[in-house]
Design an enzyme around this catalytic site. Sequence first.
Site, PDB file in Angstrom:
ATOM      1  N   ASP A 128       0.815  -1.220   0.000  1.00  0.00           N
ATOM      2  CA  ASP A 128       0.000   0.000   0.000  1.00  0.00           C
ATOM      3  C   ASP A 128       0.848   1.270   0.000  1.00  0.00           C
ATOM      4  O   ASP A 128       0.324   2.381   0.074  1.00  0.00           O
ATOM      5  CB  ASP A 128      -0.965   0.024   1.192  1.00  0.00           C
ATOM      6  CG  ASP A 128      -0.253   0.044   2.539  1.00  0.00           C
ATOM      7  OD1 ASP A 128       1.002   0.042   2.552  1.00  0.00           O
ATOM      8  OD2 ASP A 128      -0.941   0.061   3.575  1.00  0.00           O
ATOM      9  N   GLY A 129       2.171   1.110  -0.073  1.00  0.00           N
ATOM     10  CA  GLY A 129       3.057   2.260  -0.146  1.00  0.00           C
ATOM     11  C   GLY A 129       3.646   2.707   1.183  1.00  0.00           C
ATOM     12  O   GLY A 129       4.548   3.548   1.212  1.00  0.00           O
ATOM     13  N   GLU A 130       3.144   2.154   2.299  1.00  0.00           N
ATOM     14  CA  GLU A 130       3.672   2.559   3.599  1.00  0.00           C
ATOM     15  C   GLU A 130       5.052   1.944   3.831  1.00  0.00           C
ATOM     16  O   GLU A 130       5.382   0.892   3.287  1.00  0.00           O
ATOM     17  CB  GLU A 130       2.713   2.140   4.713  1.00  0.00           C
ATOM     18  CG  GLU A 130       1.398   2.909   4.693  1.00  0.00           C
ATOM     19  CD  GLU A 130       0.503   2.581   5.879  1.00  0.00           C
ATOM     20  OE1 GLU A 130       0.894   1.718   6.697  1.00  0.00           O
ATOM     21  OE2 GLU A 130      -0.581   3.177   5.980  1.00  0.00           O
ATOM     22  N   GLN A 183      10.212  27.184   0.496  1.00  0.00           N
ATOM     23  CA  GLN A 183       9.016  27.893   0.984  1.00  0.00           C
ATOM     24  C   GLN A 183       9.285  28.271   2.437  1.00  0.00           C
ATOM     25  O   GLN A 183       8.854  27.609   3.367  1.00  0.00           O
ATOM     26  CB  GLN A 183       7.776  26.999   0.877  1.00  0.00           C
ATOM     27  CG  GLN A 183       6.483  27.641   1.351  1.00  0.00           C
ATOM     28  CD  GLN A 183       5.813  28.535   0.324  1.00  0.00           C
ATOM     29  OE1 GLN A 183       5.957  28.312  -0.878  1.00  0.00           O
ATOM     30  NE2 GLN A 183       5.090  29.539   0.774  1.00  0.00           N
ATOM     31  N   ASP A 185      23.106  34.604 -10.472  1.00  0.00           N
ATOM     32  CA  ASP A 185      22.309  35.769 -10.068  1.00  0.00           C
ATOM     33  C   ASP A 185      22.954  36.429  -8.849  1.00  0.00           C
ATOM     34  O   ASP A 185      23.867  35.882  -8.226  1.00  0.00           O
ATOM     35  CB  ASP A 185      20.860  35.382  -9.766  1.00  0.00           C
ATOM     36  CG  ASP A 185      20.749  34.260  -8.752  1.00  0.00           C
ATOM     37  OD1 ASP A 185      21.482  34.298  -7.741  1.00  0.00           O
ATOM     38  OD2 ASP A 185      19.942  33.342  -8.966  1.00  0.00           O
ATOM     39  N   LYS A 241      21.231  41.120 -15.342  1.00  0.00           N
ATOM     40  CA  LYS A 241      20.358  41.306 -16.504  1.00  0.00           C
ATOM     41  C   LYS A 241      20.184  42.806 -16.761  1.00  0.00           C
ATOM     42  O   LYS A 241      19.830  43.556 -15.850  1.00  0.00           O
ATOM     43  CB  LYS A 241      19.000  40.655 -16.251  1.00  0.00           C
ATOM     44  CG  LYS A 241      18.043  40.715 -17.446  1.00  0.00           C
ATOM     45  CD  LYS A 241      16.676  40.163 -17.074  1.00  0.00           C
ATOM     46  CE  LYS A 241      16.741  38.674 -16.764  1.00  0.00           C
ATOM     47  NZ  LYS A 241      15.385  38.106 -16.502  1.00  0.00           N
ATOM     48  N   ASP A 271      26.051  27.205  -8.143  1.00  0.00           N
ATOM     49  CA  ASP A 271      24.702  27.435  -7.611  1.00  0.00           C
ATOM     50  C   ASP A 271      24.455  26.470  -6.458  1.00  0.00           C
ATOM     51  O   ASP A 271      25.167  25.474  -6.314  1.00  0.00           O
ATOM     52  CB  ASP A 271      23.659  27.236  -8.709  1.00  0.00           C
ATOM     53  CG  ASP A 271      22.466  28.168  -8.557  1.00  0.00           C
ATOM     54  OD1 ASP A 271      22.307  28.773  -7.470  1.00  0.00           O
ATOM     55  OD2 ASP A 271      21.675  28.296  -9.513  1.00  0.00           O
TER      56      ASP A 271
END
Length: 286
Positions: free
Chosen positions: A34-36, A91, A160, A183, A209
């Site tokens: 089941d993915g667990e 985030q 950047d 830029k 980077d």
Amino acid sequence: MKVVAGSASLGLGEKVARELGFDFVRPHVERFPDGELYVRIDDDLDDEVLLIQTTHPNKKIIELFLLQDALREMGVKRIITVVPYFGYSRQDKIFRPGEAISARVMARHIGMNSDYFIGMDLHSENVLQWFDIPTMHLHATKPIAEWLKSKGVDMVISPDKGGYKRARYVANEMDVEFDYLEKTRLSGTEVIIKPKNLDADGKTVGIVDDIISTGGTIARAAEQLREQGAKRIYAVCTHGLFIGRAMENMKRVNDFAATDTIESVHSKITVASVIAKAIGKLSSMQ
């Protein structure tokens, strides 16, 4: 102390253990239909454990939490959690109302079953403020500089302004020039991107980077540097995600590399010595 590594960081964990002269423990990890996830640690452990696990992709996050819980259940008194690549770190604030601050969520959950947290080239150091435990922020500057030196790079560039400090640290380690790409809009339709202060003509340039994801930024930077006469171009990052059209985009440079914070065929640089040195300092402070 013993070193335990999750399945996302087995290679790095073994190298760190070797550097430190510690025993390495490989947990049993399997996935149910089941993915667990199921984890189990069969080895006897000491009171203090160094746990290493990158939190990418998502399923590796759950594995980290389960490993932490297993260590506590085994009576480990002090867990030093090393997260070589900290997923969801980008985030780190609210951009639009209603959003979660995912970096804060990760920090709080990782800290629940840790006594010390160590991160590597975090996207933002703001992440550290959300831990209620002592933290350490490491950088891959030295091993990255060594790789670029081996390529004969004589100029280091950040794609950047935000990565200018990173480029400066790497360049200082190499004793070469450094700059960032800026830029400049010439008209409503024409934009040029070139080093802010230096001339790339005839140079062997290293683009540095923190993360390479799709490689689009690297491709655009490489195109501009070639137009300005760069002789050879190399790209290097700490965290190599390499998703989407990344492999197509990376053809724009002569060669590229990532560290083993995210383990892949592109992990040509190891950060094991950086982590081992930090652990050595931490142990001497106790």
